[in-house]
Design an enzyme around this catalytic site. Structure first.
Site, PDB file in Angstrom:
ATOM      1  N   TYR A 105       9.299  15.594   1.688  1.00 33.06           N
ATOM      2  CA  TYR A 105       9.130  16.948   1.150  1.00 33.06           C
ATOM      3  C   TYR A 105       8.942  16.936  -0.356  1.00 33.06           C
ATOM      4  CZ  TYR A 105       9.029  18.931   5.589  1.00 33.06           C
ATOM      5  OH  TYR A 105       8.599  19.219   6.846  1.00 33.06           O
ATOM      6  N   SER A 139      13.100   6.592 -13.387  1.00 34.88           N
ATOM      7  CA  SER A 139      12.020   7.395 -13.962  1.00 34.88           C
ATOM      8  C   SER A 139      11.944   8.762 -13.285  1.00 34.88           C
ATOM      9  CB  SER A 139      10.700   6.640 -13.810  1.00 34.88           C
ATOM     10  OG  SER A 139       9.615   7.502 -13.929  1.00 34.88           O
ATOM     11  N   SER A 140      11.988   8.782 -11.951  1.00 39.22           N
ATOM     12  CA  SER A 140      11.890  10.064 -11.245  1.00 39.22           C
ATOM     13  C   SER A 140      13.067  10.956 -11.559  1.00 39.22           C
ATOM     14  CB  SER A 140      11.879   9.871  -9.737  1.00 39.22           C
ATOM     15  OG  SER A 140      10.908   9.000  -9.351  1.00 39.22           O
ATOM     16  N   SER A 173      -0.680  27.474  -3.568  1.00 37.02           N
ATOM     17  CA  SER A 173      -0.305  28.873  -3.778  1.00 37.02           C
ATOM     18  C   SER A 173      -0.810  29.416  -5.109  1.00 37.02           C
ATOM     19  CB  SER A 173       1.220  29.035  -3.731  1.00 37.02           C
ATOM     20  OG  SER A 173       1.727  28.471  -2.567  1.00 37.02           O
ATOM     21  N   GLU A 190      12.421  12.891   0.897  1.00 35.11           N
ATOM     22  CA  GLU A 190      11.327  12.306   0.122  1.00 35.11           C
ATOM     23  C   GLU A 190       9.964  12.822   0.589  1.00 35.11           C
ATOM     24  OE1 GLU A 190      10.915  10.527  -2.521  1.00 35.11           O
ATOM     25  OE2 GLU A 190       8.853   9.793  -2.274  1.00 35.11           O
ATOM     26  N   ARG A 233       1.756   0.203  15.249  1.00 36.47           N
ATOM     27  CA  ARG A 233       1.414   0.179  13.835  1.00 36.47           C
ATOM     28  C   ARG A 233       1.843  -1.160  13.232  1.00 36.47           C
ATOM     29  NH1 ARG A 233       6.053   4.061  10.992  1.00 36.47           N
ATOM     30  NH2 ARG A 233       5.056   3.395   9.071  1.00 36.47           N
ATOM     31  N   LYS A 245       4.531  29.910   5.323  1.00 37.18           N
ATOM     32  CA  LYS A 245       3.648  29.605   4.202  1.00 37.18           C
ATOM     33  C   LYS A 245       2.182  29.682   4.607  1.00 37.18           C
ATOM     34  CE  LYS A 245       6.518  26.804   1.331  1.00 37.18           C
ATOM     35  NZ  LYS A 245       6.060  27.386   0.083  1.00 37.18           N
ATOM     36  N   HIS A 276       0.841  -1.200   0.000  1.00 40.95           N
ATOM     37  CA  HIS A 276       0.000   0.000   0.000  1.00 40.95           C
ATOM     38  C   HIS A 276       0.873   1.245   0.000  1.00 40.95           C
ATOM     39  CE1 HIS A 276      -2.778   3.105   1.318  1.00 40.95           C
ATOM     40  NE2 HIS A 276      -2.048   3.290   2.390  1.00 40.95           N
ATOM     41  N   HIS A 293      13.589  11.450   4.563  1.00 35.65           N
ATOM     42  CA  HIS A 293      12.982  12.711   4.951  1.00 35.65           C
ATOM     43  C   HIS A 293      12.870  13.694   3.787  1.00 35.65           C
ATOM     44  CE1 HIS A 293      10.936  15.449   7.475  1.00 35.65           C
ATOM     45  NE2 HIS A 293      11.619  16.361   6.821  1.00 35.65           N
ATOM     46  N   HIS A 316      15.265  11.968  13.034  1.00 34.15           N
ATOM     47  CA  HIS A 316      14.053  11.995  13.867  1.00 34.15           C
ATOM     48  C   HIS A 316      13.171  10.767  13.602  1.00 34.15           C
ATOM     49  CE1 HIS A 316      11.952  14.713  10.634  1.00 34.15           C
ATOM     50  NE2 HIS A 316      11.713  13.455  10.368  1.00 34.15           N
ATOM     51  N   HIS A 317      13.503   9.989  12.583  1.00 37.07           N
ATOM     52  CA  HIS A 317      12.770   8.742  12.360  1.00 37.07           C
ATOM     53  C   HIS A 317      13.359   7.586  13.158  1.00 37.07           C
ATOM     54  CE1 HIS A 317      10.251  10.231   9.075  1.00 37.07           C
ATOM     55  NE2 HIS A 317      11.278  10.989   8.790  1.00 37.07           N
ATOM     56  N   ASP A 377       7.220  22.970 -25.147  1.00 33.81           N
ATOM     57  CA  ASP A 377       7.181  21.592 -24.682  1.00 33.81           C
ATOM     58  C   ASP A 377       8.228  21.455 -23.587  1.00 33.81           C
ATOM     59  OD1 ASP A 377       7.060  18.726 -24.423  1.00 33.81           O
ATOM     60  OD2 ASP A 377       6.280  18.639 -26.455  1.00 33.81           O
ATOM     61  N   TRP A 409       7.381  -0.424   4.118  1.00 38.41           N
ATOM     62  CA  TRP A 409       7.928   0.225   2.918  1.00 38.41           C
ATOM     63  C   TRP A 409       9.369   0.667   3.127  1.00 38.41           C
ATOM     64  CZ3 TRP A 409       9.372   5.461   1.814  1.00 38.41           C
ATOM     65  CH2 TRP A 409       9.268   6.332   2.887  1.00 38.41           C
ATOM     66  N   THR A 418       7.482  26.582   7.348  1.00 35.27           N
ATOM     67  CA  THR A 418       6.152  26.046   7.061  1.00 35.27           C
ATOM     68  C   THR A 418       5.093  27.007   7.586  1.00 35.27           C
ATOM     69  OG1 THR A 418       7.133  23.879   7.413  1.00 35.27           O
ATOM     70  CG2 THR A 418       4.754  23.957   7.175  1.00 35.27           C
TER      71      THR A 418
HETATM   72  C1  HEM Z   1       6.291  20.266  10.568  1.00 26.69           C
HETATM   73  C2  HEM Z   1       6.601  19.311   9.769  1.00 26.69           C
HETATM   74  C3  HEM Z   1       6.881  17.863  10.175  1.00 26.69           C
HETATM   75  C4  HEM Z   1       7.457  17.357  11.302  1.00 26.69           C
HETATM   76  C5  HEM Z   1       7.977  18.141  12.503  1.00 26.69           C
HETATM   77  C6  HEM Z   1       7.491  15.913  11.157  1.00 26.69           C
HETATM   78  C7  HEM Z   1       8.016  15.024  12.095  1.00 26.69           C
HETATM   79  C8  HEM Z   1       8.004  13.658  11.968  1.00 26.69           C
HETATM   80  C9  HEM Z   1       8.615  12.731  12.879  1.00 26.69           C
HETATM   81  C10 HEM Z   1       9.391  13.135  14.148  1.00 26.69           C
HETATM   82  C11 HEM Z   1       8.385  11.468  12.427  1.00 26.69           C
HETATM   83  C12 HEM Z   1       8.886  10.172  13.042  1.00 26.69           C
HETATM   84  C13 HEM Z   1       7.850   9.522  13.855  1.00 26.69           C
HETATM   85  C14 HEM Z   1       8.302   8.179  14.352  1.00 26.69           C
HETATM   86  O1  HEM Z   1       8.429   7.252  13.529  1.00 26.69           O
HETATM   87  O2  HEM Z   1       8.530   8.066  15.558  1.00 26.69           O
HETATM   88  C15 HEM Z   1       7.622  11.584  11.227  1.00 26.69           C
HETATM   89  C16 HEM Z   1       7.186  10.503  10.468  1.00 26.69           C
HETATM   90  C17 HEM Z   1       6.675  10.633   9.191  1.00 26.69           C
HETATM   91  N1  HEM Z   1       6.382  11.810   8.550  1.00 26.69           N
HETATM   92 FE1  HEM Z   1       6.559  13.665   9.311  1.00 26.69          FE
HETATM   93  N2  HEM Z   1       6.937  15.570   9.975  1.00 26.69           N
HETATM   94  C18 HEM Z   1       6.555  16.731   9.341  1.00 26.69           C
HETATM   95  C19 HEM Z   1       5.978  16.833   8.105  1.00 26.69           C
HETATM   96  C20 HEM Z   1       5.760  15.775   7.255  1.00 26.69           C
HETATM   97  C21 HEM Z   1       5.349  15.905   5.872  1.00 26.69           C
HETATM   98  C22 HEM Z   1       5.110  17.219   5.166  1.00 26.69           C
HETATM   99  C23 HEM Z   1       5.249  14.648   5.391  1.00 26.69           C
HETATM  100  C24 HEM Z   1       4.853  14.161   4.020  1.00 26.69           C
HETATM  101  C25 HEM Z   1       4.246  14.813   3.135  1.00 26.69           C
HETATM  102  C26 HEM Z   1       5.572  13.734   6.455  1.00 26.69           C
HETATM  103  C27 HEM Z   1       5.552  12.360   6.313  1.00 26.69           C
HETATM  104  C28 HEM Z   1       5.944  11.488   7.280  1.00 26.69           C
HETATM  105  C29 HEM Z   1       5.941  10.060   7.103  1.00 26.69           C
HETATM  106  C30 HEM Z   1       5.536   9.288   5.836  1.00 26.69           C
HETATM  107  C31 HEM Z   1       6.381   9.517   8.310  1.00 26.69           C
HETATM  108  C32 HEM Z   1       6.482   8.047   8.675  1.00 26.69           C
HETATM  109  C33 HEM Z   1       7.587   7.332   8.058  1.00 26.69           C
HETATM  110  C34 HEM Z   1       7.582   5.885   8.458  1.00 26.69           C
HETATM  111  O3  HEM Z   1       8.092   5.562   9.543  1.00 26.69           O
HETATM  112  O4  HEM Z   1       7.065   5.060   7.693  1.00 26.69           O
HETATM  113  N3  HEM Z   1       5.884  14.450   7.573  1.00 26.69           N
HETATM  114  N4  HEM Z   1       7.403  12.934  10.952  1.00 26.69           N
HETATM  115 CU   LIG Z   2      11.000  13.013   8.551  1.00 22.49          CU
END
Ligand code: HEM
Ligand SMILES: [Cu+2]
Lengths: 541, 186
Positions: free
Chosen positions: A262, A174-175, A273, A260, A455, A336, A82, A258, A307-308, A111, A147, A333
């Protein structure tokens, strides 16, 4: 049908461009940015439905505690697939499709810079996803380690891993080709007078996103190649017994991961915008600060990856650094969000479907940003990590963020693409339906996470039952509601009220100067751009 | 086409392609960088891969006592028992000590394994010197065989004052390839 006649008119109108093949060959060999854009968007919609079906398998299993529908092994394959399908198959190709359609139109180019490579970038994708999806039918099943493909778990599955990795390589290629093309187009093909600081924000955010792609997709390719050689060729990058270190994988992966996230949101910022000024009938507030905010978010995204992985055991200093660096991202952010609100301030606003989705984005994405900030707090992260709280966070930023923005963009530009207005009433129903159910789907997951539900599990303790049921109901309602979106697009392609060139009363920018539907070839003679045509002028200066 | 205002994109394309290739290399460069970084800072509790030469004439600090704990983990793929004979030792920095781990192969065939050490807290790992360790080489145990395996170590007198407790942990893994080769030879 009227649509077909318009298509014919365009063909004959442009017959100095050699003749166009028809039928399937027209699409397979197309080098036209509009046709390729359409293919990307259709592909993305199909992947959105495939990934959505997988999500419903997950939600159906989680409707009640215990194991009812699928076995845990298949459940894990569903969560992994997924995510891969949604990220690499739905959201990223949708943005690339929008870029293909709109970037040349917005900067007055005929183009993309490299039309043939453009064809390749697209046609790699169906192969990549065939490879990925067919692993589900192999004896060892599809990837089931999440994933993120963390070793050692990802190395303990079946041989289908090789197909998954090859698929990821293809998606990466591709990307990267798409990104190179977009940068080359933006830097080299702008119409006279279209200076960098006159470019629409969608173009700006894509320019920066494309640099992120080129910087990090190769790193992902490296990481999965190391997995491949560890699994099949006896290397020990991540194998502790052979002197490797599985934590190293997490560092490399999140160095990609990370930025990614963004990549998945910056183009959405660009779309919003564009839309908010149009329906507020004002120019974007703080244009230059938007550009700088985007660039600083992109820069910061490279220094927050850990932070992950706070829970792997890091020295205190490193935890503090990554915590504060993460929190700093909230500043640009916030700039914005402030600018979007200031754009609406005292505007004469109307609420057509694209605007509704854009406003839904602003509110709901902010909720995701706030839960992100909570996750960034190290001691809190130790509690929330790998719980449903994280799941709630990234679905707010990705579904009500990226996906809402893509849908806003589709409604906004659909009249330009098809020459017809979509059914506004159905569009509004689609918006309200989606917004209500997506919150029923994801909001309770915050509480589940805070209460400790992990999870990526197929079964759970009984005290989590009610909130999971609510979430699953929301999931099914939201999911089936998207069929309405498909219907609205179908209806709009087939016919409908004729769209004018400008489409929206408050719309500004070059894309609204060409007729609707946009003919196959536009801006063969470059338009001349000055401040009066430019979309943006900084209101502060 | 009035191409005059539109530049040829090739320079941009070549530059960007090179950037992509360089970033692929950078991904691989992260591997040695990470190792060096951990080695220098002691992050991750890494210790040296081979015996450390220590000057035993160094003054022994009899006024200071540090507790060293011994821990072991057996990876699920390895059919062994593997435990320290002592749970902890109170040691004086600068003095050489020896302790034993005991390993027992439960399988009905010979197995080769590799132990991976780690010291925590991370900042102590730079001051924990092993002069001899079963982790420096692979270990072979025949079917049902049991063996005492020694570790000799010196805690560096420069160990930061705040550290009073050091944990030496081993995770032991099966070396699948070597074990398979062994089976083929026999
Ligand atoms: C203020 C902005 C953001 C902050 C401070 C933030 C912070 C965090 C943190 C600390 C985690 C880790 C959580 C953990 O696994 O313990 C996380 C996970 C994640 N964040 Fe964010 N995030 C922000 C914005 C975003 C944005 C804009 C996206 C995507 C469009 C995003 C997508 C994700 C995803 C996909 C995960 C999970 C990844 C995984 O473990 O599979 N985050 N975020
Ligand atoms: Cu992150």
């Amino acid at each position: 049908m009227s649509h077909e006649t318009t298509a014919h008119n365009n063909d004959s109108h442009d017959d100095h461009h050699a003749h166009h093949p028809t039928g399937l060959a027209r699409w397979v060999f197309s080098t036209n940015h509009k046709e390729i854009g359409t293919m990307y968007l259709v592909f993305s919609l199909i992947m959105f439905l495939v990934g959505g079906a997988m999500a419903l398998v997950i939600r159906a299993e989680l409707f009640a505690p215990g194991l009812q529908l699928v076995n845990p092994e298949f459940f894990n394959q569903m969560t992994t697939m997924h995510a891969l399908v949604m990220i690499f198959g739905a959201v990223m190709p949708a943005f690339v499709g929008l870029a293909n359609w709109m970037v040349p139109l917005m900067i007055g180019a005929p183009d993309m810079a490299l039309p043939r490579m453009n064809n390749w970038s697209f046609w790699i994708l169906p192969f990549a996803f065939t490879l990925l999806l067919m692993t589900l039918f192999m004896p060892s099943g599809g990837p089931a380690s999440g994933w993120t493909l963390y070793p050692p778990l990802s190395l303990q599955g079946g041989n289908s891993l090789a197909f998954v990795i090859l698929a990821i390589h293809l998606m990466g290629i591709s990307s990267i080709m798409g990104a190179i093309n977009i940068i080359a187009t933006i830097l080299n093909m702008r119409a006279p007078g279209m200076t960098l600081l006159r470019m629409p924000l969608f173009v700006w955010t894509w320019l920066i996103t494309a640099f992120l792609l080129i910087a990090v997709m190769p790193v992902l390719a490296g990481a999965v190649t190391m997995l491949l050689t560890d699994r099949f060729f006896g290397t020990s990058f991540f194998n502790a017994a052979g002197g490797g270190d599985p934590v190293l994988y997490q560092h490399i992966f999140w160095f990609f991961g990370h930025p990614e996230v963004y990549i998945l949101i910056l183009p959405a910022f660009g779309i919003v915008s564009e839309i908010i000024p149009t329906f507020s009938r004002k120019r974007l507030f703080g244009y230059t600060s938007m550009v700088y905010a985007t660039a600083s978010i992109a820069f910061l995204s490279f220094i927050v990856w850990a932070h992950h992985m706070f829970t792997v055991g890091m020295p205190l200093g490193a935890m503090l650094f990554f915590m504060y660096a993460t929190m700093v991202i909230a500043v640009p952010t916030g700039v914005k969000i402030f600018n979007w609100i200031a754009t609406m301030w005292r505007g004469s606003m109307t609420f057509e479907t694209p605007m509704l989705f854009a406003l839904g984005f602003v509110v709901l994405f902010t909720i995701g940003g706030l839960s992100g900030l909570m996750l960034a707090i190290v001691p809190a992260n130790f509690q929330y990590h790998d719980t449903y709280f994280v799941v709630a966070h990234f679905h707010y930023v990705l579904v009500t963020g990226a996906v809402f923005a893509i849908m806003a963009a589709v409604y906004y530009w659909l009249p330009k693409w098809t020459g017809h207005m979509y059914n506004e009433k159905l569009g509004k129903i689609h918006f309200w339906w989606s917004t209500i159910w997506v919150n029923v789907l994801f909001f309770p997951q915050h509480y589940l996470g805070l209460a400790g539900m992990p999870r990526r599990i197929p079964d759970y303790a009984v005290q989590f039952t009610e909130f999971n049921m609510i979430s699953s109901i929301g999931g099914f309602m939201y999911g089936f509601g998207q069929l309405l979106f498909v219907y609205i697009i179908w209806q709009c392609v087939r016919g409908g009220e004729k769209a004018t060139a400008q489409v929206w009363e408050g719309a500004r920018g070059l894309e609204w100067t060409v007729p609707s539907p946009a003919p196959l070839h536009t801006f063969d003679t470059p338009p001349v751009v000055d401040d009066s045509v430019a979309v943006h002028k900084d209101e502060l200066t | 086409m009035t191409a005059s205002t539109r530049k040829k994109p090739w320079q941009t394309v070549i530059g960007l392609t090179m950037m992509a290739v360089a970033m692929f290399g950078f991904g691989y460069l992260l591997v040695p960088l990470y190792d060096k970084f951990c080695e220098i800072t002691g992050i991750g509790g890494r210790t040296a891969d081979g015996p450390v030469q220590v000057e035993l004439s160094d003054e022994i600090n009899y006024d200071r006592k540090v507790r060293v704990q011994f821990v072991s983990t057996v990876n699920s793929g390895l059919p062994w028992r593997f435990e320290p004979t002592q749970r902890f030792m109170d040691v004086h920095p600068g003095k050489l000590y020896e302790t034993m781990y005991v390993a027992y192969n439960r399988a009905d065939h010979p197995v080769i394994a590799q132990a991976v050490p780690s010291v925590s807290p991370g900042r102590a790992s730079l001051f924990f010197n092993k002069t001899e360790c079963f982790c420096f080489t692979e270990q072979l145990l025949g079917a049902g065989e049991s063996r005492d395996m020694p570790v000799r170590f010196v805690v560096d007198p420069n160990l930061p004052e705040r550290v009073e407790l050091v944990t030496l942990s081993y995770i032991i893994y099966k070396n699948d390839e070597a074990t398979a080769v062994l089976a083929a030879v026999n």
